[in-house]
Design an enzyme around this catalytic site. Structure first.
Site, PDB file in Angstrom:
ATOM      1  N   HIS A 101       0.867  -1.173   0.000  1.00 32.57           N
ATOM      2  CA  HIS A 101       0.000   0.000   0.000  1.00 32.57           C
ATOM      3  C   HIS A 101       0.911   1.233   0.000  1.00 32.57           C
ATOM      4  O   HIS A 101       1.813   1.335   0.844  1.00 32.57           O
ATOM      5  CB  HIS A 101      -0.860   0.040   1.260  1.00 32.57           C
ATOM      6  CG  HIS A 101      -2.025  -0.900   1.271  1.00 32.57           C
ATOM      7  ND1 HIS A 101      -1.902  -2.239   1.035  1.00 32.57           N
ATOM      8  CD2 HIS A 101      -3.343  -0.676   1.500  1.00 32.57           C
ATOM      9  CE1 HIS A 101      -3.113  -2.807   1.119  1.00 32.57           C
ATOM     10  NE2 HIS A 101      -3.994  -1.876   1.405  1.00 32.57           N
ATOM     11  N   GLU A 130      -1.940   6.132  -0.672  1.00 32.54           N
ATOM     12  CA  GLU A 130      -3.379   6.159  -0.339  1.00 32.54           C
ATOM     13  C   GLU A 130      -3.591   7.472   0.435  1.00 32.54           C
ATOM     14  O   GLU A 130      -4.113   8.438  -0.100  1.00 32.54           O
ATOM     15  CB  GLU A 130      -3.758   4.938   0.505  1.00 32.54           C
ATOM     16  CG  GLU A 130      -5.226   4.911   0.936  1.00 32.54           C
ATOM     17  CD  GLU A 130      -5.571   3.760   1.919  1.00 32.54           C
ATOM     18  OE1 GLU A 130      -4.653   3.184   2.529  1.00 32.54           O
ATOM     19  OE2 GLU A 130      -6.784   3.484   2.080  1.00 32.54           O
ATOM     20  N   ASP A 149     -12.076  -3.195   1.440  1.00 29.72           N
ATOM     21  CA  ASP A 149     -12.742  -3.741   2.639  1.00 29.72           C
ATOM     22  C   ASP A 149     -14.249  -3.606   2.425  1.00 29.72           C
ATOM     23  O   ASP A 149     -14.905  -2.742   3.038  1.00 29.72           O
ATOM     24  CB  ASP A 149     -12.300  -2.956   3.878  1.00 29.72           C
ATOM     25  CG  ASP A 149     -10.798  -3.019   4.077  1.00 29.72           C
ATOM     26  OD1 ASP A 149     -10.313  -4.054   4.559  1.00 29.72           O
ATOM     27  OD2 ASP A 149     -10.124  -2.047   3.700  1.00 29.72           O
TER      28      ASP A 149
HETATM   29  N1  ADE Z   1      -6.011  -2.510   5.976  1.00 30.62           N
HETATM   30  C1  ADE Z   1      -7.215  -2.791   5.506  1.00 30.62           C
HETATM   31  N2  ADE Z   1      -7.598  -1.880   4.611  1.00 30.62           N
HETATM   32  C2  ADE Z   1      -6.583  -0.993   4.481  1.00 30.62           C
HETATM   33  C3  ADE Z   1      -6.367   0.165   3.716  1.00 30.62           C
HETATM   34  N3  ADE Z   1      -7.271   0.637   2.847  1.00 30.62           N
HETATM   35  N4  ADE Z   1      -5.212   0.828   3.864  1.00 30.62           N
HETATM   36  C4  ADE Z   1      -4.294   0.396   4.726  1.00 30.62           C
HETATM   37  N5  ADE Z   1      -4.458  -0.698   5.477  1.00 30.62           N
HETATM   38  C5  ADE Z   1      -5.587  -1.391   5.351  1.00 30.62           C
HETATM   39 ZN    ZN Z   2      -6.115  -2.047   1.265  1.00 28.82          ZN
END
Ligand code: ADE
Ligand code: ZN
Length: 332
Positions: free
Chosen positions: A196, A199, A278
């Site tokens: 990740h 974001e 999620d």
């Molecule tokens: N864990 C679950 N969803 C996440 C997200 N969008 N960004 C970082 N960690 C996560």
């Molecule tokens: Zn994620």
């Protein structure tokens, strides 16, 4: 066929979904009851009311609390099986699921319990639903490098069941560079690499994921657009971004879906894909994400097909299987 019908008809691969983030409140209550674990909610409605997030951390606090009721192998099986049923409804034919071992091992749940439950669901999804899958384990970046090394050591006996290693949790203040050494070791052990980045964190974290962790894909990466040189690099390397539109809206990475940059990224030649992140917490699974961006950004049929093709091209399946799905998409 209109756009909505096309979305439903397209075979799709999901490359960014946290299995703990697919935990629907109904199943959470059922598992809490059978495991005799208290949860701080009176009803399913109560749980949904709590899903009012204003940033990544406000979500993560609730997400980790929900995962506390998962204790036994059957719990992990049930969690993953419920997600596979959603995949079947949305014509997701291949999925690469993240799991967060530390969320469970830190509560005393053995690594083996987690992986065995998930793996059994993956095997059943293949035989009963025809859905293929891979597992990717993520290190929690708010924890230490040492804890990540311990988790990697625990994963080694299950190397054949885990295709890759990723990095998730609270991004800002925990740059990829913090985990450079443990990712080097993971690569040596033969794991594929994702992380990740971009974001909530800056474009600089995307550079670090590329240059220090040597990722095969970037998860999210939507803030890359702030850096023109980085955009060039992503296009040149055909680096996939696993974008999660409803997640970005719920966690206020964007204020309005009409402002989402996924279409601009696609038009600039970035290898973007659509994913649910999620889905239980953010209001929708794969097709809901496709529908939300199509309605807000007026995506064309060719763009929808390109997004579905990108999902297979960016996946970790064999080139023959990739090509056979892409041929089916092109024939629609
Ligand atoms: N864990 C679950 N969803 C996440 C997200 N969008 N960004 C970082 N960690 C996560
Ligand atoms: Zn994620």
């Amino acid at each position: 066929m209109n756009q909505i019908e096309l979305i439903k008809a397209l075979p799709k691969a999901e490359l960014h979904v946290h299995i703990e983030g697919t935990f629907e409140p109904e199943l959470m209550f059922e598992i809490a009851q059978r495991n005799k674990i208290d949860i701080p909610y009176q009803s399913v409605e109560d749980v949904r009311q709590a899903y009012d997030f204003h940033n990544l951390q406000s979500f993560l606090d609730i997400y980790y609390a929900g995962a506390n009721v998962l204790v036994y192998e059957q719990d992990f099986y049930d969690l993953a099986w419920a997600y596979f049923e959603k995949c079947a409804e949305d014509h997701v034919v291949h999925t690469e699921m993240f799991f967060d071992p530390q969320t469970h091992t830190d509560r005393g749940v053995p690594f083996a319990t987690v992986i065995q439950g998930l793996k059994r669901a993956c095997d059943d999804a293949q035989t009963k639903l025809g859905i293929s899958s891979h597992l990717i384990m993520c290190f929690l970046r708010h924890l230490s490098e040492e804890a990540a090394f311990q988790t990697l050591a625990q994963a080694l006996p299950y190397k054949n069941d885990i295709i890759g290693v990723g990095l998730d949790s609270s991004e800002v203040g925990h740059p990829p560079s913090k985990f450079e050494r443990v990712f080097a070791k993971a690569r040596e052990e033969g794991f594929l690499i994702v992380a990740h980045a971009g974001e909530e964190g800056p474009a600089e974290y995307v550079w670090e994921a590329l240059d220090l962790l040597k990722v095969n894909r970037i998860d999210h990466g939507v803030r890359s657009e702030e850096d023109a040189q980085l955009m060039q690099r992503l296009v040149q390397d055909k680096m996939p971004l696993t974008v999660c539109p409803l997640s970005n809206l719920k966690l206020r990475v964007v204020d309005d879906m009409a402002d989402h940059n996924i279409r601009r990224l696609l038009q600039q030649g970035v290898h973007v894909t659509v994913n649910s992140d999620d889905p239980s917490y953010f209001g929708g699974y794969m097709n809901d994400n496709f529908i939300a961006i199509t309605e807000a950004l007026d995506l064309s049929e060719d763009e929808l097909k390109q997004l579905a093709i990108n999902s297979f091209e960016a996946s970790f399946i064999s080139s023959e299987i990739k090509q056979s799905w892409i041929t089916k998409i092109q024939a629609l």
